[in-house]
Design a protein around this motif. Structure first.
Motif, PDB file in Angstrom:
ATOM      1  N   VAL A 209       0.830  -1.197   0.000  1.00 52.13           N
ATOM      2  CA  VAL A 209       0.000   0.000   0.000  1.00 52.13           C
ATOM      3  C   VAL A 209       0.869   1.253   0.000  1.00 52.13           C
ATOM      4  CG1 VAL A 209      -1.839   1.274   1.173  1.00 52.13           C
ATOM      5  CG2 VAL A 209      -1.793  -1.238   1.264  1.00 52.13           C
ATOM      6  N   ARG A 210       0.496   2.184  -0.850  1.00 50.63           N
ATOM      7  CA  ARG A 210       1.116   3.511  -0.874  1.00 50.63           C
ATOM      8  C   ARG A 210       0.007   4.559  -0.886  1.00 50.63           C
ATOM      9  NH1 ARG A 210       4.096   0.582  -4.757  1.00 50.63           N
ATOM     10  NH2 ARG A 210       6.356   0.447  -4.376  1.00 50.63           N
ATOM     11  N   PHE A 211       0.324   5.746  -0.389  1.00 50.78           N
ATOM     12  CA  PHE A 211      -0.608   6.867  -0.433  1.00 50.78           C
ATOM     13  C   PHE A 211       0.024   7.992  -1.243  1.00 50.78           C
ATOM     14  CE2 PHE A 211      -1.802   4.552   3.372  1.00 50.78           C
ATOM     15  CZ  PHE A 211      -3.184   4.561   3.312  1.00 50.78           C
ATOM     16  N   ILE A 212      -0.785   8.656  -2.044  1.00 50.10           N
ATOM     17  CA  ILE A 212      -0.337   9.837  -2.773  1.00 50.10           C
ATOM     18  C   ILE A 212      -1.276  10.986  -2.457  1.00 50.10           C
ATOM     19  CG2 ILE A 212       0.766   8.547  -4.641  1.00 50.10           C
ATOM     20  CD1 ILE A 212      -1.707   9.114  -6.384  1.00 50.10           C
ATOM     21  N   GLY A 213      -0.773  12.205  -2.632  1.00 47.89           N
ATOM     22  CA  GLY A 213      -1.561  13.394  -2.341  1.00 47.89           C
ATOM     23  C   GLY A 213      -0.815  14.309  -1.389  1.00 47.89           C
ATOM     24  N   ASP A 214      -1.457  15.386  -1.024  1.00 48.15           N
ATOM     25  CA  ASP A 214      -0.867  16.375  -0.119  1.00 48.15           C
ATOM     26  C   ASP A 214      -1.071  15.899   1.315  1.00 48.15           C
ATOM     27  OD1 ASP A 214       0.205  18.588   1.063  1.00 48.15           O
ATOM     28  OD2 ASP A 214      -1.459  19.934   0.577  1.00 48.15           O
ATOM     29  N   ARG A 215      -0.200  15.035   1.784  1.00 49.83           N
ATOM     30  CA  ARG A 215      -0.360  14.392   3.089  1.00 49.83           C
ATOM     31  C   ARG A 215      -0.397  15.387   4.246  1.00 49.83           C
ATOM     32  NH1 ARG A 215       2.508   8.671   4.203  1.00 49.83           N
ATOM     33  NH2 ARG A 215       2.164   8.709   1.957  1.00 49.83           N
ATOM     34  N   PRO A 216       0.445  16.436   4.265  1.00 51.57           N
ATOM     35  CA  PRO A 216       0.399  17.380   5.390  1.00 51.57           C
ATOM     36  C   PRO A 216      -0.950  18.064   5.565  1.00 51.57           C
ATOM     37  CG  PRO A 216       2.448  17.635   4.177  1.00 51.57           C
ATOM     38  CD  PRO A 216       1.572  16.733   3.361  1.00 51.57           C
ATOM     39  N   GLY A 217      -1.801  18.036   4.556  1.00 54.21           N
ATOM     40  CA  GLY A 217      -3.116  18.655   4.668  1.00 54.21           C
ATOM     41  C   GLY A 217      -4.123  17.808   5.417  1.00 54.21           C
ATOM     42  N   LEU A 218      -3.742  16.573   5.783  1.00 55.73           N
ATOM     43  CA  LEU A 218      -4.622  15.668   6.509  1.00 55.73           C
ATOM     44  C   LEU A 218      -4.304  15.713   8.007  1.00 55.73           C
ATOM     45  CD1 LEU A 218      -4.305  12.696   4.008  1.00 55.73           C
ATOM     46  CD2 LEU A 218      -6.297  14.201   4.258  1.00 55.73           C
ATOM     47  N   ASP A 219      -5.235  15.232   8.835  1.00 55.19           N
ATOM     48  CA  ASP A 219      -5.002  15.292  10.279  1.00 55.19           C
ATOM     49  C   ASP A 219      -3.888  14.330  10.688  1.00 55.19           C
ATOM     50  OD1 ASP A 219      -6.071  12.735  11.631  1.00 55.19           O
ATOM     51  OD2 ASP A 219      -7.760  13.291  10.386  1.00 55.19           O
ATOM     52  N   HIS A 220      -3.245  14.621  11.805  1.00 55.75           N
ATOM     53  CA  HIS A 220      -2.044  13.898  12.216  1.00 55.75           C
ATOM     54  C   HIS A 220      -2.322  12.423  12.499  1.00 55.75           C
ATOM     55  CE1 HIS A 220       0.307  17.501  12.170  1.00 55.75           C
ATOM     56  NE2 HIS A 220      -0.458  18.111  13.062  1.00 55.75           N
ATOM     57  N   LYS A 221      -3.476  12.105  13.061  1.00 61.20           N
ATOM     58  CA  LYS A 221      -3.797  10.718  13.350  1.00 61.20           C
ATOM     59  C   LYS A 221      -3.904   9.904  12.064  1.00 61.20           C
ATOM     60  CE  LYS A 221      -6.199  11.371  17.771  1.00 61.20           C
ATOM     61  NZ  LYS A 221      -7.484  11.189  18.495  1.00 61.20           N
ATOM     62  N   LEU A 222      -4.536  10.481  11.056  1.00 62.77           N
ATOM     63  CA  LEU A 222      -4.659   9.795   9.779  1.00 62.77           C
ATOM     64  C   LEU A 222      -3.293   9.645   9.122  1.00 62.77           C
ATOM     65  CD1 LEU A 222      -6.263   8.498   7.540  1.00 62.77           C
ATOM     66  CD2 LEU A 222      -6.878  10.782   6.705  1.00 62.77           C
ATOM     67  N   GLN A 223      -2.483  10.686   9.171  1.00 61.29           N
ATOM     68  CA  GLN A 223      -1.133  10.599   8.613  1.00 61.29           C
ATOM     69  C   GLN A 223      -0.333   9.479   9.271  1.00 61.29           C
ATOM     70  OE1 GLN A 223       1.156  14.280   7.966  1.00 61.29           O
ATOM     71  NE2 GLN A 223      -0.700  15.431   8.446  1.00 61.29           N
ATOM     72  N   ALA A 224      -0.442   9.365  10.586  1.00 64.24           N
ATOM     73  CA  ALA A 224       0.298   8.330  11.305  1.00 64.24           C
ATOM     74  C   ALA A 224      -0.149   6.936  10.879  1.00 64.24           C
ATOM     75  CB  ALA A 224       0.113   8.507  12.814  1.00 64.24           C
ATOM     76  N   LEU A 225      -1.452   6.759  10.690  1.00 57.94           N
ATOM     77  CA  LEU A 225      -1.964   5.469  10.240  1.00 57.94           C
ATOM     78  C   LEU A 225      -1.495   5.156   8.827  1.00 57.94           C
ATOM     79  CD1 LEU A 225      -5.607   5.708  11.628  1.00 57.94           C
ATOM     80  CD2 LEU A 225      -3.877   4.029  12.321  1.00 57.94           C
ATOM     81  N   MET A 226      -1.460   6.175   7.969  1.00 56.44           N
ATOM     82  CA  MET A 226      -0.978   5.986   6.604  1.00 56.44           C
ATOM     83  C   MET A 226       0.485   5.553   6.609  1.00 56.44           C
ATOM     84  SD  MET A 226      -2.894   9.403   5.169  1.00 56.44           S
ATOM     85  CE  MET A 226      -2.026   9.565   3.612  1.00 56.44           C
ATOM     86  N   ASP A 227       1.291   6.237   7.403  1.00 58.55           N
ATOM     87  CA  ASP A 227       2.719   5.886   7.506  1.00 58.55           C
ATOM     88  C   ASP A 227       2.877   4.445   7.996  1.00 58.55           C
ATOM     89  OD1 ASP A 227       3.377   8.456   6.727  1.00 58.55           O
ATOM     90  OD2 ASP A 227       3.732   9.175   8.771  1.00 58.55           O
ATOM     91  N   GLU A 228       2.077   4.082   8.998  1.00 57.43           N
ATOM     92  CA  GLU A 228       2.171   2.747   9.582  1.00 57.43           C
ATOM     93  C   GLU A 228       1.812   1.668   8.567  1.00 57.43           C
ATOM     94  OE1 GLU A 228      -0.024   0.233  13.164  1.00 57.43           O
ATOM     95  OE2 GLU A 228       0.078   2.419  13.283  1.00 57.43           O
TER      96      GLU A 228
END
Length: 244
Positions: free
Chosen positions: A103-122
């Motif tokens: 799984v990879r995510f694309i898009g402007d990640r900093p524009g999302l909330d920190h909890k969601l970003q952390a889950l995406m990274d994980e």
């Protein structure tokens, strides 16, 4: 003049399919339910389509989850979507890893909330070793925004002396795009009957085939997906050239 069926050239199926998952809200409205009910149904549909990819020969699947324009929707819908994304990652992470899906995510990640970003990274880290289907999820993504961000990074490299302007060509910008490690899509599917590309993978889809299907996303089954793949396999892709 109709082309004789025997003369249709059957080509290999698409290696990379990108999907604009449209119609969740209308699907829910038709059933007298709130729009978020449709988004939850659409999220469940993703699993079936990901699982179908190996049998259909699709190595890369990119899905449009949330666009940079979707922030214009009501606060209730946006908040519900963000909650859905967090829930989806938590529920599906182990299954995706066990199915060998990277799984990879694309898009402007900093524009999302920190909890969601952390889950995406994980999730990206958890599936980094997987070698099966490559699932790319576009969140807070817009094609123009992506090109603008890539151009900014390219300009920074020029200003720092890391890149010579004379060396910039059509192969340079893709190295700065969110999708730099992915092949360009062969087929872009949009569900729900709408015939527009909605700012999705603008650079990457320059020579992609498009299929606008009437099926609403929550009803986009493995069988409908298979028919789209079969239709693609009968198309003649010339990339600007001519036969012979």
């Amino acid at each position: 003049m109709a082309q004789d069926e025997a003369s249709v050239s059957v080509r290999p199926g698409p290696r990379h399919v990108a999907i604009i998952m449209d119609g969740n809200g209308r699907w829910a409205t038709m059933r007298g339910r709130p729009r978020l009910f449709g988004h939850h149904a659409g999220a469940r549909r993703v699993r079936e389509i990901v699982e179908a990819c190996p049998d259909l020969g699709v190595k890369y699947l990119t899905i449009f989850g949330f666009s940079t324009e979707n922030w214009k929707r009501t606060q209730i819908e946006v908040a519900g979507l963000m909650s859905l994304f967090r829930s989806y990652i938590r529920k599906e992470a182990r299954a995706l890893r066990d199915q060998n899906v990277r799984v990879r995510f694309i898009g402007d990640r900093p524009g999302l909330d920190h909890k969601l970003q952390a889950l995406m990274d994980e999730l990206e880290e958890m599936t980094a070793h997987c070698t099966g289907t490559n699932l790319t999820i576009a969140l807070n993504y817009g094609g123009r925004d992506e090109v603008a961000r890539a151009t900014k990074r390219l300009a920074e490299d020029v200003a720092a002396g890391r890149l010579n302007p004379a060396d910039i060509d059509v192969e340079t910008l893709p190295k700065y795009l969110d999708t730099c490690v992915l092949p360009d899509p062969d087929l872009v599917i949009r569900t729900s009957g709408e015939a527009r590309i909605s700012n999705f993978l603008l650079w990457q889809s320059a020579y992609a085939e498009y299929d606008f299907v009437d099926t609403l996303w929550p009803d986009f089954s493995r069988e409908v997906f298979g028919r789209a793949i079969e239709s693609y396999s009968c198309r003649d892709r010339r990339f600007g050239g001519v036969k012979g």
